[in-house]
Design an enzyme around this catalytic site. Structure first.
Site, PDB file in Angstrom:
ATOM      1  N   HIS A 136       0.812  -1.220   0.000  1.00 20.25           N
ATOM      2  CA  HIS A 136       0.000   0.000   0.000  1.00 20.25           C
ATOM      3  C   HIS A 136       0.842   1.264   0.000  1.00 20.25           C
ATOM      4  CE1 HIS A 136       0.461  -0.147   4.524  1.00 20.25           C
ATOM      5  NE2 HIS A 136       0.494   1.156   4.353  1.00 20.25           N
ATOM      6  N   ASP A 166       0.060  -7.508   1.353  1.00 23.28           N
ATOM      7  CA  ASP A 166       0.547  -6.139   1.523  1.00 23.28           C
ATOM      8  C   ASP A 166       2.073  -6.080   1.511  1.00 23.28           C
ATOM      9  OD1 ASP A 166       0.252  -3.409   1.755  1.00 23.28           O
ATOM     10  OD2 ASP A 166       0.188  -3.427   3.943  1.00 23.28           O
ATOM     11  N   SER A 239       4.776   2.491   7.910  1.00 24.20           N
ATOM     12  CA  SER A 239       4.397   1.353   7.077  1.00 24.20           C
ATOM     13  C   SER A 239       5.570   0.891   6.216  1.00 24.20           C
ATOM     14  CB  SER A 239       3.225   1.735   6.164  1.00 24.20           C
ATOM     15  OG  SER A 239       2.061   1.949   6.907  1.00 24.20           O
TER      16      SER A 239
END
Length: 488
Positions: A136, A166, A239
């Site tokens: 993402h 992911d 992230s």
């Protein structure tokens, strides 16, 4: 006897008598009995020698950062995204908050493509510039820039993206780069210290620490990943960054948080590094990930369901649907079966099954242990391959529920001709927002917010980019209607 001598004697006698009984005050002083003065002072209790040696010391987080910080990178991306901004509330011209919202409201035309910028983290796993991060972080990016710890910057090439886990693999043109050591998540457990390094809100090389809260967490819409739950402070920008154990080995990729505010609230989740490395290997070799498919819909068992099926406790994955053309249907698995094991691996809960199925090579045989009619059976299933459109939907049973609460599949050419449509997806089940809005099996979803839908992957991506309110164009029988959904 002189008067003053007699007075002194009387005073002395009185003092001695009082001391025999305890303490006495005289002339502003406290006189203490001699017996008390002879007592040794109280001693501070001492720990036994073995207990003293066992007292733990604080972890050396600084050493982990010194060794591994140079291999953690900052990732910035640029691209475009479809903007559908909500209408701002109307304020009185004299209201000071009105000026605040006018000033900070982005001046972007609604419904048009607009520049998008993003930040994330990553870490180098090969000296030749291979980098792991989250899908993402770089999905949809037109340009990806990687900044190293020494402030050098490189344009990165995206080797591959796997949305279901992911995980994304990047490559920069450089040699002799520092790398992180990779560990085994199985050797860490709840209560163990862990360290995260990343760029929360763009603050590069930030270090946070905490403990593992739980392992093998199944999250809604995230089927293939048994997440590591921690209480490490992780925020937007973290992230894709590494999660280290106290040996300085990466055991996970920080992926997401659970939050009511959008910021850290004590629950963060990391992708186990062994899961990521399986994806990395396939992305590097083929540019995509191939996954096994069993072809069943499953749900969790509770105590009531377990008792109704004759099980002594809730265990396994309850089969609630079996598509007619799937591997499980061909092998004889039926709704109402409870899957207790796969190739000898016990299935304690439904979340364990999809990752195990995904790891099986398509075309190979799998031994499925089931509970049926009050007894155990074993069925051999030839595992199929998960289609790309279903992989993009990130589901374990071929159904793309996502934010909308819809389980959908592509329409066959015959179904498209019968419905007189070009594209669209067929609803097989609905839950959550879709069910509340009245969407039901057999409906055909043609568009979301005016954008045509051709497959489950497109529906998922449009839903992920949408605001809290969406409008679905639905065909039911010979009638087309717009159905509003409140995603909350």
């Amino acid at each position: 006897m002189p008067k003053n001598v007699m007075l002194s004697a009387l005073i002395a006698a009185s003092i001695l008598a009082a001391m025999g009984a305890g303490y006495v005050r005289y002339g502003g002083y406290t006189l203490v009995p001699k017996s008390d003065l002879m007592q040794p002072p109280p001693q501070t209790p001492q720990l036994p020698e073995a207990a003293a040696r066992a007292t733990p010391s604080l972890p050396d987080f600084a050493a982990i950062v010194r060794r591994n910080g140079p291999a953690v990178v900052n990732i910035s991306v640029t691209g475009t995204s479809r903007v559908n901004l909500p209408e701002m509330p109307q304020f009185d011209p004299n209201d000071p908050f009105g000026e605040f919202f006018r000033r900070f409201q982005p001046q972007i035309p609604r419904g048009e493509d607009a520049p998008a910028h993003g930040l994330g983290s990553g870490f180098i796993i090969r000296p030749n510039g291979l980098i792991l991060t989250n899908a993402h972080v770089v999905n949809g990016a037109q340009e990806v820039t990687v900044k190293l710890n020494d402030r050098r910057e490189f344009k990165a090439r995206i080797i591959g993206i796997d949305k279901p886990t992911d995980v994304a693999l990047l490559k920069i043109e450089a040699e002799g780069l520092p790398v992180v050591p990779l560990g085994d998540p199985a050797r860490s457990g709840p209560g163990d210290w862990v360290v995260a390094i990343g760029s929360p809100f763009g603050f590069e090389n930030s270090v946070t620490a905490g403990i593992i809260s739980a392992k093998s967490r199944s999250l809604p819409e995230e089927t293939y990943v048994p997440f590591i739950q921690t209480d490490v402070a992780v925020n937007p920008g973290n992230s894709g960054g590494p999660l280290f154990n106290l040996s300085g080995e990466v055991i996970g990729i920080n992926s997401q948080i659970y939050s009511r505010t959008g910021g850290y609230q004590g629950l963060s989740f990391a992708i186990p590094i062994d899961v990521a490395l399986k994806v990395e290997k396939q992305l590097l070799a083929d540019g995509k990930v191939s996954r096994g498919r069993l072809g069943v819909g499953i749900q969790e068992l509770n105590q009531s369901l377990a008792e109704s099926f004759g099980l002594d406790r809730p265990t396994g994955a309850l089969v609630d649907s079996v598509p007619n053309d799937g591997p499980a249907a061909k092998a004889g698995i039926k709704p109402g079966d409870v899957i207790l094991s796969l190739n000898g691996q016990p299935i304690e809960n439904s979340g364990q099954l999809p990752p195990l199925v995904a790891d099986i090579k398509p075309g190979s045989e799998a031994k499925v242990g089931i509970w049926r009619n009050g007894k155990r059976e074993e069925i051999t299933v030839q595992v199929g391959e998960m289609p790309d459109t279903q992989q993009a939907a990130a589901t374990g049973n071929g159904l793309a529920k996502g934010r909308l609460g819809l389980a959908v599949r592509p329409l066959s050419p015959e179904e498209q001709r019968a419905a007189d449509v070009d594209g669209g997806v067929l609803v097989e089940a609905s839950a959550g927002p879709a069910e509340r809005a009245g969407i039901r099996p057999g409906d055909v979803i043609l568009a979301l917010n005016g954008h045509a839908v051709a497959n489950p992957g497109e529906l998922r991506e449009l839903a992920d980019r949408a605001d809290k309110h969406v409008a679905l164009l639905v065909q039911r029988g010979g009638t087309r209607i717009f159905v509003p959904l409140d995603l909350g």
